[in-house]
Design a protein around this motif. Sequence first.
Motif, PDB file in Angstrom:
ATOM      1  N   GLN A 135       4.892  -0.717   9.159  1.00 39.39           N
ATOM      2  CA  GLN A 135       3.805  -1.673   8.945  1.00 39.39           C
ATOM      3  C   GLN A 135       3.617  -2.012   7.471  1.00 39.39           C
ATOM      4  N   GLY A 136       4.552  -1.571   6.625  1.00 38.02           N
ATOM      5  CA  GLY A 136       4.561  -2.060   5.254  1.00 38.02           C
ATOM      6  C   GLY A 136       4.185  -1.082   4.172  1.00 38.02           C
ATOM      7  N   CYS A 137       3.893   0.171   4.526  1.00 34.17           N
ATOM      8  CA  CYS A 137       3.512   1.149   3.499  1.00 34.17           C
ATOM      9  C   CYS A 137       4.729   1.769   2.834  1.00 34.17           C
ATOM     10  N   ASP A 138       4.629   2.007   1.536  1.00 32.86           N
ATOM     11  CA  ASP A 138       5.493   2.975   0.887  1.00 32.86           C
ATOM     12  C   ASP A 138       4.922   4.355   1.215  1.00 32.86           C
ATOM     13  N   VAL A 139       5.794   5.358   1.338  1.00 29.75           N
ATOM     14  CA  VAL A 139       5.357   6.633   1.897  1.00 29.75           C
ATOM     15  C   VAL A 139       5.774   7.806   1.031  1.00 29.75           C
ATOM     16  N   VAL A 140       4.825   8.719   0.832  1.00 26.76           N
ATOM     17  CA  VAL A 140       5.098  10.004   0.199  1.00 26.76           C
ATOM     18  C   VAL A 140       5.129  11.047   1.311  1.00 26.76           C
ATOM     19  N   VAL A 141       6.300  11.630   1.516  1.00 25.64           N
ATOM     20  CA  VAL A 141       6.506  12.599   2.601  1.00 25.64           C
ATOM     21  C   VAL A 141       6.337  14.003   2.030  1.00 25.64           C
ATOM     22  N   ARG A 178       0.838  -1.195   0.000  1.00 20.17           N
ATOM     23  CA  ARG A 178       0.000   0.000   0.000  1.00 20.17           C
ATOM     24  C   ARG A 178       0.879   1.253   0.000  1.00 20.17           C
ATOM     25  N   THR A 179       0.291   2.360  -0.405  1.00 20.17           N
ATOM     26  CA  THR A 179       0.993   3.641  -0.448  1.00 20.17           C
ATOM     27  C   THR A 179       0.259   4.650   0.411  1.00 20.17           C
ATOM     28  N   ALA A 180       1.016   5.400   1.198  1.00 20.97           N
ATOM     29  CA  ALA A 180       0.445   6.430   2.068  1.00 20.97           C
ATOM     30  C   ALA A 180       1.055   7.786   1.735  1.00 20.97           C
ATOM     31  N   ILE A 181       0.215   8.808   1.716  1.00 23.76           N
ATOM     32  CA  ILE A 181       0.665  10.195   1.662  1.00 23.76           C
ATOM     33  C   ILE A 181       0.504  10.784   3.054  1.00 23.76           C
ATOM     34  N   LEU A 236       1.168  16.839  -5.773  1.00 25.57           N
ATOM     35  CA  LEU A 236       1.558  15.881  -4.741  1.00 25.57           C
ATOM     36  C   LEU A 236       0.934  14.520  -5.007  1.00 25.57           C
ATOM     37  N   PHE A 237      -0.356  14.504  -5.286  1.00 29.33           N
ATOM     38  CA  PHE A 237      -1.037  13.232  -5.542  1.00 29.33           C
ATOM     39  C   PHE A 237      -0.543  12.602  -6.846  1.00 29.33           C
ATOM     40  N   ARG A 238      -0.287  13.414  -7.849  1.00 31.80           N
ATOM     41  CA  ARG A 238       0.236  12.889  -9.102  1.00 31.80           C
ATOM     42  C   ARG A 238       1.628  12.290  -8.923  1.00 31.80           C
ATOM     43  N   ALA A 239       2.443  12.936  -8.079  1.00 32.21           N
ATOM     44  CA  ALA A 239       3.777  12.401  -7.804  1.00 32.21           C
ATOM     45  C   ALA A 239       3.687  11.037  -7.128  1.00 32.21           C
ATOM     46  N   ALA A 240       2.726  10.894  -6.224  1.00 32.72           N
ATOM     47  CA  ALA A 240       2.531   9.604  -5.546  1.00 32.72           C
ATOM     48  C   ALA A 240       2.145   8.523  -6.558  1.00 32.72           C
ATOM     49  N   LEU A 241       1.222   8.850  -7.446  1.00 31.96           N
ATOM     50  CA  LEU A 241       0.794   7.878  -8.447  1.00 31.96           C
ATOM     51  C   LEU A 241       1.920   7.546  -9.421  1.00 31.96           C
ATOM     52  N   ASP A 242       2.689   8.540  -9.812  1.00 34.52           N
ATOM     53  CA  ASP A 242       3.809   8.301 -10.730  1.00 34.52           C
ATOM     54  C   ASP A 242       4.864   7.394 -10.093  1.00 34.52           C
ATOM     55  N   ALA A 243       5.091   7.586  -8.794  1.00 33.22           N
ATOM     56  CA  ALA A 243       6.143   6.823  -8.114  1.00 33.22           C
ATOM     57  C   ALA A 243       5.701   5.410  -7.761  1.00 33.22           C
ATOM     58  N   PHE A 244       4.448   5.267  -7.303  1.00 27.98           N
ATOM     59  CA  PHE A 244       4.033   3.994  -6.722  1.00 27.98           C
ATOM     60  C   PHE A 244       2.802   3.371  -7.378  1.00 27.98           C
ATOM     61  N   GLY A 245       2.122   4.120  -8.244  1.00 29.65           N
ATOM     62  CA  GLY A 245       1.019   3.551  -9.001  1.00 29.65           C
ATOM     63  C   GLY A 245      -0.308   3.470  -8.288  1.00 29.65           C
ATOM     64  N   ARG A 246      -0.345   3.851  -7.016  1.00 29.50           N
ATOM     65  CA  ARG A 246      -1.594   3.755  -6.262  1.00 29.50           C
ATOM     66  C   ARG A 246      -1.496   4.630  -5.016  1.00 29.50           C
TER      67      ARG A 246
END
Length: 246
Positions: free
Chosen positions: A29-35, A7-10, A74-84
Amino acid sequence: MHTHTGRTAIVTGGSRGIGREIALRLAAQGCDVVVNYHGREDLAEAVVRAVEARGRRAIAVRGDVADEAEAEALFRAALDAFGRIDVVVSNAGIMKNVPIADGALADFDAIMRTNARGAFIVLSKAGNHLGEGGRIIALSSSVIARSTPGYGPYIASKAAVEGLVRVMANELRGRGICVNAVAPGPVGTELFLEGKSAEQIAALARMAPLERLGTPADIASIVAFLAGPEGAWVNAQVVRVNGGFA
């Protein structure tokens, strides 16, 4: 135990204090993270390295959450990096002591812009980008319940956040997305402690029946619970995490 793997978290305002601890807890706990950060790139990059040390991926993205274009980026960067995007934590905020009778409209506007407008924009973007089963968590404040002098604009901004959370939970009906707020009491962060004497800090610590200040970890643990599978039946709620402060 990795309960968020894949999962991905912002996390907005994720470079320091409570936001930093939330980012690290979700990573553990397993998330990829956008800081997300606004000012200190060095602090944000340090959080990225700490996330990576926990075996997860992370990126730092500068952006003013109260600027719609920057929030969308910010949200677009998250999607570009992690896809979700699975978890959005709206944590960015400012606090300043502003007595109402002083009529300091510039201070009022600044607080409302970041805390209320910023939360509105982040929640809006989350509603557009989250998939089934997503989690939205906004940070409020337990000071709402105490009507503390000097906190009028700050309380107004956080009351707005709590109202937005409850309405949005209903607006997202049928999508399996939980929308909640976490309202900390006094937490011993650098921002909170700044400008306070030792006597003031001690007095604040004694206000809660547990007779201590909260820690960023106290808050992050509740956010992680709400973000994970265990929090799937908690929706449209404000969780006050304050040791009995209010």
